[in-house]
Design an enzyme around this catalytic site. Structure first.
Site, PDB file in Angstrom:
ATOM      1  N   HIS A 154       0.874  -1.180   0.000  1.00 58.27           N
ATOM      2  CA  HIS A 154       0.000   0.000   0.000  1.00 58.27           C
ATOM      3  C   HIS A 154       0.912   1.231   0.000  1.00 58.27           C
ATOM      4  CE1 HIS A 154      -2.769   2.950   1.836  1.00 58.27           C
ATOM      5  NE2 HIS A 154      -3.765   2.143   1.512  1.00 58.27           N
ATOM      6  N   ASP A 194       3.033  -4.486   8.072  1.00 61.41           N
ATOM      7  CA  ASP A 194       1.814  -3.693   7.912  1.00 61.41           C
ATOM      8  C   ASP A 194       0.641  -4.672   8.039  1.00 61.41           C
ATOM      9  OD1 ASP A 194      -0.488  -2.623   6.836  1.00 61.41           O
ATOM     10  OD2 ASP A 194       0.473  -1.750   5.068  1.00 61.41           O
TER      11      ASP A 194
HETATM   12  C1  LIG Z   1      -2.451  -2.890   3.552  1.00 62.30           C
HETATM   13  C2  LIG Z   1      -2.763  -1.499   4.029  1.00 62.30           C
HETATM   14  N1  LIG Z   1      -1.808  -0.778   4.617  1.00 62.30           N
HETATM   15  C3  LIG Z   1      -2.041   0.450   5.091  1.00 62.30           C
HETATM   16  C4  LIG Z   1      -3.265   1.041   4.971  1.00 62.30           C
HETATM   17  C5  LIG Z   1      -3.478   2.425   5.531  1.00 62.30           C
HETATM   18  O1  LIG Z   1      -4.385   2.359   6.579  1.00 62.30           O
HETATM   19  P1  LIG Z   1      -4.942   3.701   7.254  1.00 62.30           P
HETATM   20  O2  LIG Z   1      -5.471   4.529   6.120  1.00 62.30           O
HETATM   21  O3  LIG Z   1      -6.020   3.204   8.158  1.00 62.30           O
HETATM   22  O4  LIG Z   1      -3.814   4.332   7.966  1.00 62.30           O
HETATM   23  C6  LIG Z   1      -4.282   0.346   4.344  1.00 62.30           C
HETATM   24  C7  LIG Z   1      -5.603   0.981   4.126  1.00 62.30           C
HETATM   25  O5  LIG Z   1      -6.275   0.720   3.140  1.00 62.30           O
HETATM   26  C8  LIG Z   1      -4.048  -0.965   3.881  1.00 62.30           C
HETATM   27  O6  LIG Z   1      -5.004  -1.682   3.312  1.00 62.30           O
END
Ligand SMILES: Cc1ncc(COP(=O)(O)O)c(C=O)c1O
Length: 420
Positions: free
Chosen positions: A136, A213
């Site tokens: 992400h 993550d």
């Molecule tokens: C795999 C992954 N990492 C990080 C994030 C970021 O999460 P947040 O926007 O809640 O900080 C997301 C959100 O879609 C995600 O799916």
């Protein structure tokens, strides 16, 4: 306060009964364009059970005050509920110590915290940070910023056609220069469940710490940070049935102790003079300012809710939806599922020949079906598969096979409408 009341989901203590589970989520009974809502955008955010909303409301109605600062009764009650929430979250991921549980805004903030503290202290010119091609943007950009600042290199382990990390290539990129590995547990764009235990072991053999993550894993897989032996694990409350604006960064105490603070302000200090400030003990050193008190308390109730249903039951239920959905979607002419990893969570990304994903999403919306369309904050994944975007249906503990049927009927309508 209701935060200390036992959580009793409608389906607790019975075989997994999704009809009863759904009764815990008031929003699921609403209609959209006159059709029953079919909410399949769970990888973006999940809906909230009544228990979470009740806990937040109850805090504000009965016990709310700022924490850690007052001797008065309400402040003590709020502080106790907040610290109890920390203990619940420690238990949820099986960490050894509440000192290792930092409340943050979410996964994004957790990763930025590590990049800006551990990263800045340990990454130097010529060093490398290793990520995967599945990440992400929030597990790419914080490391890019760090690497740019330090003159370090962002190394990327590639993926294969199924959307799995190529482990041989990852191992090749683990070098003497690698200072940290940052990898997702579950991919939001494709649903791939990464072999993080193996990745952590490979990195540790070379003395390299690993950040995981866990944004998409915490809502659906049992997480045991001690068993995984990860150095950092970040996840968001809003993706696991809790409130927005709160999440957890787990870090091994030895790292958190050695790291400089992230932000300066109230609560993170031990003493302040104009000449010198000394910092608070863990985990408060990383919690500057008034935190999301109600969010933390609501998040703990969400964790209790998931535990009461049984994480293994949630996982099994979602796996059933994934196999059923994969089978039904695969039968639609012109539909291509993007991401066919052998280990997969309940995410179905797809393209439809000759139809832009935004059109798919718009037509489905009129049928009451909420899916996400776009690059899912994972543009490198889209580039790899040579598509600008996909439509994504992602399932949660309250979805049903009947909802998958409604999705498939909706997609068939799209095919009809756009048939040349
Ligand atoms: C795999 C992954 N990492 C990080 C994030 C970021 O999460 P947040 O926007 O809640 O900080 C997301 C959100 O879609 C995600 O799916």
């Amino acid at each position: 306060m209701s935060t200390s009341a036992p959580i009793r989901p409608a389906a607790a203590g019975t075989a997994y009964d999704v009809r009863r589970v759904r009764k815990d989520f008031p929003i699921l009974s609403r209609r959209v364009y006159g059709k029953p809502l079919v909410y399949l955008d769970n990888a973006a955010t999940t809906q909230k059970p009544r228990a979470v909303m009740d806990a937040v409301r109850s805090l504000y109605e009965t016990s709310y005050a700022n924490i850690h600062r007052g001797v008065h009764h309400l402040s003590v009650e709020s502080s106790e509920a907040y610290e109890k929430a920390r203990e619940t979250m420690r238990d949820f991921i099986h960490a050894g110590d509440t000192r290792e549980i930092v409340f943050v805004r979410g996964t994004t903030e957790g990763i930025n915290l590590v990049a800006q503290t551990y990263g800045r202290a340990n990454v130097r010119s010529g060093d490398e940070v290793l990520i995967s091609a599945l990440e992400h943007h929030s597990n790419i950009v914080p490391w890019q910023i760090l690497c740019d600042e330090k003159g370090a290199k962002l190394a990327v382990a590639p993926i294969n056609e199924r959307g799995e990390i190529r482990m041989d290539e990852l191992e090749k990129r683990l070098s003497k220069k690698t200072r940290i590995v940052a990898v997702s547990h579950v991919s939001n764009a494709l649903g791939t469940v990464n072999p993080i235990r193996k990745i952590i072991a490979l990195a540790h053999e070379r003395g390299v710490p690993v950040l995981v993550d866990g944004a998409q894993a915490a809502p659906r897989l049992p997480v045991d940070v001690r068993d995984l032996d990860c150095d950092f694990y970040a996840f968001s409350g809003h993706k696991m049935y809790g409130p927005t604006g709160v999440g957890i960064l787990y870090g091994k105490a030895k790292h958190l102790e050695a790291m400089p603070p992230y932000q300066g302000g109230g609560d993170m200090i031990s003493s302040v003079t104009f000449e010198k400030t000394t910092y608070n003990i863990l985990p408060y050193k990383f919690e500057a300012g008034t935190p999301n008190i109600a969010g933390a308390i609501g998040l703990a109730v969400a964790a209790d809710y998931m535990n009461a249903l049984g994480i293994e039951n949630i996982e099994a239920h979602e796996n059933d939806l994934l196999s059923y959905g994969t089978e039904r979607l695969s039968a639609v002419p012109g539909l291509r599922i993007i991401g066919t990893a052998r280990e997969k969570a309940a995410v179905l990304s797809f393209t439809l020949e000759g139809v832009h994903p935004h059109d798919v999403g718009t037509v489905l919306d009129r049928e009451g079906v909420a899916v996400r369309t776009g690059h899912h904050c994972a543009q490198p994944v889209m580039d790899f598969f040579k598509v600008p975007a996909t439509s994504r249906a992602s399932f949660a503990l309250y979805n049903t096979r009947e909802e998958v049927d409604v999705l498939v009927e909706g997609i068939r309508k799209v095919v009809e409408m756009f048939r040349p």
